[in-house]
Design a protein around this motif. Structure first.
Motif, PDB file in Angstrom:
ATOM      1  N   UNK A 191       0.827  -1.193   0.000  1.00  0.00           N
ATOM      2  CA  UNK A 191       0.000   0.000   0.000  1.00  0.00           C
ATOM      3  C   UNK A 191       0.871   1.257   0.000  1.00  0.00           C
ATOM      4  N   UNK A 192       2.094   1.147   0.492  1.00  0.00           N
ATOM      5  CA  UNK A 192       3.002   2.302   0.510  1.00  0.00           C
ATOM      6  C   UNK A 192       3.776   2.454  -0.786  1.00  0.00           C
ATOM      7  N   UNK A 193       3.581   1.505  -1.719  1.00  0.00           N
ATOM      8  CA  UNK A 193       4.194   1.634  -3.030  1.00  0.00           C
ATOM      9  C   UNK A 193       5.485   0.868  -3.233  1.00  0.00           C
ATOM     10  N   UNK A 194       5.893   0.080  -2.274  1.00  0.00           N
ATOM     11  CA  UNK A 194       7.097  -0.737  -2.449  1.00  0.00           C
ATOM     12  C   UNK A 194       6.781  -1.914  -3.370  1.00  0.00           C
ATOM     13  N   UNK A 195       7.679  -2.173  -4.305  1.00  0.00           N
ATOM     14  CA  UNK A 195       7.460  -3.243  -5.280  1.00  0.00           C
ATOM     15  C   UNK A 195       8.510  -4.340  -5.137  1.00  0.00           C
ATOM     16  N   UNK A 196       8.085  -5.548  -5.469  1.00  0.00           N
ATOM     17  CA  UNK A 196       8.944  -6.726  -5.373  1.00  0.00           C
ATOM     18  C   UNK A 196       8.663  -7.604  -6.581  1.00  0.00           C
ATOM     19  N   UNK A 197       9.729  -8.202  -7.132  1.00  0.00           N
ATOM     20  CA  UNK A 197       9.599  -8.996  -8.352  1.00  0.00           C
ATOM     21  C   UNK A 197      10.338 -10.319  -8.203  1.00  0.00           C
ATOM     22  N   UNK A 198       9.791 -11.336  -8.852  1.00  0.00           N
ATOM     23  CA  UNK A 198      10.539 -12.565  -8.947  1.00  0.00           C
ATOM     24  C   UNK A 198      11.714 -12.349  -9.890  1.00  0.00           C
ATOM     25  N   UNK A 199      12.789 -13.098  -9.690  1.00  0.00           N
ATOM     26  CA  UNK A 199      14.024 -12.834 -10.420  1.00  0.00           C
ATOM     27  C   UNK A 199      13.854 -12.892 -11.941  1.00  0.00           C
ATOM     28  N   UNK A 200      13.022 -13.788 -12.414  1.00  0.00           N
ATOM     29  CA  UNK A 200      12.917 -14.002 -13.863  1.00  0.00           C
ATOM     30  C   UNK A 200      12.274 -12.825 -14.597  1.00  0.00           C
ATOM     31  N   UNK A 201      11.643 -11.911 -13.871  1.00  0.00           N
ATOM     32  CA  UNK A 201      10.994 -10.781 -14.538  1.00  0.00           C
ATOM     33  C   UNK A 201      11.632  -9.441 -14.186  1.00  0.00           C
ATOM     34  N   UNK A 202      12.581  -9.446 -13.281  1.00  0.00           N
ATOM     35  CA  UNK A 202      13.241  -8.193 -12.900  1.00  0.00           C
ATOM     36  C   UNK A 202      13.882  -7.535 -14.119  1.00  0.00           C
ATOM     37  N   UNK A 203      13.668  -6.242 -14.237  1.00  0.00           N
ATOM     38  CA  UNK A 203      14.211  -5.507 -15.371  1.00  0.00           C
ATOM     39  C   UNK A 203      13.337  -5.565 -16.607  1.00  0.00           C
ATOM     40  N   UNK A 204      12.346  -6.440 -16.623  1.00  0.00           N
ATOM     41  CA  UNK A 204      11.442  -6.554 -17.782  1.00  0.00           C
ATOM     42  C   UNK A 204      10.018  -6.133 -17.434  1.00  0.00           C
ATOM     43  N   UNK A 205       9.583  -6.455 -16.230  1.00  0.00           N
ATOM     44  CA  UNK A 205       8.211  -6.148 -15.805  1.00  0.00           C
ATOM     45  C   UNK A 205       8.231  -4.993 -14.820  1.00  0.00           C
ATOM     46  N   UNK A 206       7.202  -4.158 -14.891  1.00  0.00           N
ATOM     47  CA  UNK A 206       7.077  -3.032 -13.975  1.00  0.00           C
ATOM     48  C   UNK A 206       5.662  -2.987 -13.426  1.00  0.00           C
ATOM     49  N   UNK A 207       5.580  -2.953 -12.117  1.00  0.00           N
ATOM     50  CA  UNK A 207       4.306  -2.935 -11.420  1.00  0.00           C
ATOM     51  C   UNK A 207       4.007  -1.517 -10.960  1.00  0.00           C
ATOM     52  N   UNK A 208       2.764  -1.109 -11.110  1.00  0.00           N
ATOM     53  CA  UNK A 208       2.368   0.206 -10.616  1.00  0.00           C
ATOM     54  C   UNK A 208       0.912   0.150 -10.184  1.00  0.00           C
ATOM     55  N   UNK A 209       0.518   1.106  -9.376  1.00  0.00           N
ATOM     56  CA  UNK A 209      -0.867   1.157  -8.943  1.00  0.00           C
ATOM     57  C   UNK A 209      -1.354   2.598  -8.954  1.00  0.00           C
ATOM     58  N   UNK A 210      -2.628   2.731  -9.158  1.00  0.00           N
ATOM     59  CA  UNK A 210      -3.270   4.030  -9.142  1.00  0.00           C
ATOM     60  C   UNK A 210      -4.420   3.940  -8.144  1.00  0.00           C
ATOM     61  N   UNK A 211      -4.201   4.415  -6.949  1.00  0.00           N
ATOM     62  CA  UNK A 211      -5.229   4.292  -5.913  1.00  0.00           C
ATOM     63  C   UNK A 211      -6.463   5.124  -6.245  1.00  0.00           C
ATOM     64  N   UNK A 212      -6.265   6.231  -6.939  1.00  0.00           N
ATOM     65  CA  UNK A 212      -7.415   7.047  -7.327  1.00  0.00           C
ATOM     66  C   UNK A 212      -8.316   6.285  -8.289  1.00  0.00           C
ATOM     67  N   UNK A 213      -7.692   5.481  -9.146  1.00  0.00           N
ATOM     68  CA  UNK A 213      -8.446   4.672 -10.103  1.00  0.00           C
ATOM     69  C   UNK A 213      -8.740   3.282  -9.559  1.00  0.00           C
ATOM     70  N   UNK A 214      -8.206   2.989  -8.379  1.00  0.00           N
ATOM     71  CA  UNK A 214      -8.396   1.669  -7.779  1.00  0.00           C
ATOM     72  C   UNK A 214      -7.918   0.569  -8.727  1.00  0.00           C
ATOM     73  N   UNK A 215      -6.749   0.790  -9.309  1.00  0.00           N
ATOM     74  CA  UNK A 215      -6.249  -0.131 -10.331  1.00  0.00           C
ATOM     75  C   UNK A 215      -4.791  -0.487 -10.100  1.00  0.00           C
ATOM     76  N   UNK A 216      -4.447  -1.640 -10.612  1.00  0.00           N
ATOM     77  CA  UNK A 216      -3.088  -2.163 -10.571  1.00  0.00           C
ATOM     78  C   UNK A 216      -2.678  -2.489 -11.994  1.00  0.00           C
ATOM     79  N   UNK A 217      -1.415  -2.210 -12.328  1.00  0.00           N
ATOM     80  CA  UNK A 217      -0.937  -2.449 -13.683  1.00  0.00           C
ATOM     81  C   UNK A 217       0.353  -3.252 -13.655  1.00  0.00           C
ATOM     82  N   UNK A 218       0.525  -4.062 -14.692  1.00  0.00           N
ATOM     83  CA  UNK A 218       1.780  -4.782 -14.873  1.00  0.00           C
ATOM     84  C   UNK A 218       2.218  -4.574 -16.306  1.00  0.00           C
ATOM     85  N   UNK A 219       3.261  -3.780 -16.487  1.00  0.00           N
ATOM     86  CA  UNK A 219       3.834  -3.559 -17.808  1.00  0.00           C
ATOM     87  C   UNK A 219       4.885  -4.630 -18.038  1.00  0.00           C
TER      88      UNK A 219
END
Length: 123
Positions: free
Chosen positions: A53-81
């Motif tokens: 909820x504070x915005x800290x992100x964690x990734x499994x090793x196989x996707x680090x550097x390729x996937x990016x997680x973000x959230x928009x609390x105003x939109x109540x949404x989560x994204x995975x690029x």
């Protein structure tokens, strides 16, 4: 709280990108963390990434550097690029939310799951 709803899956060529979205309901600040998991055919669901909820992100090793997680609390949404996709990323991807007062990579942490969106990467 209703279950999250994923979207954005599809078929791409290796090296391509997709952006998954997860629409959640309820108060975003009651969800201690949200995450993405994936499941390969015949395999257990595995953790991909999560965000607190504070915005800290964690990734499994196989996707680090390729996937990016973000959230928009105003939109109540989560994204995975997802960039630089490869055939090994082909799986059903699930969005999950947790209202428990802790966050982890373990599926048991999460108490609300979406129905999944399929990602297929061809070579």
């Amino acid at each position: 709280e209703e279950r999250p709803v994923e979207s954005g899956g599809g078929s791409v060529l290796a090296g391509g990108s997709l952006r998954l979205s997860c629409a959640a309901s309820g108060d975003p600040y009651r969800r201690y963390c949200m995450g993405w998991f994936r499941q390969f055919p015949g395999k257990e669901r595995e953790w991909v990434a999560h965000i607190t909820v504070s915005g800290n992100t964690y990734y499994t090793d196989s996707v680090k550097g390729r996937f990016t997680l973000s959230q928009d609390n105003a939109e109540n949404s989560l994204y995975l690029l997802m960039n630089s996709l490869n055939p090994e990323d082909t799986a059903m991807y699930y969005c999950a939310a947790s209202t428990r007062p802790y966050c982890s990579h373990l599926p048991v942490t999460y108490n609300n799951w979406g129905q999944g969106t399929q990602v297929t990467v061809s070579s």
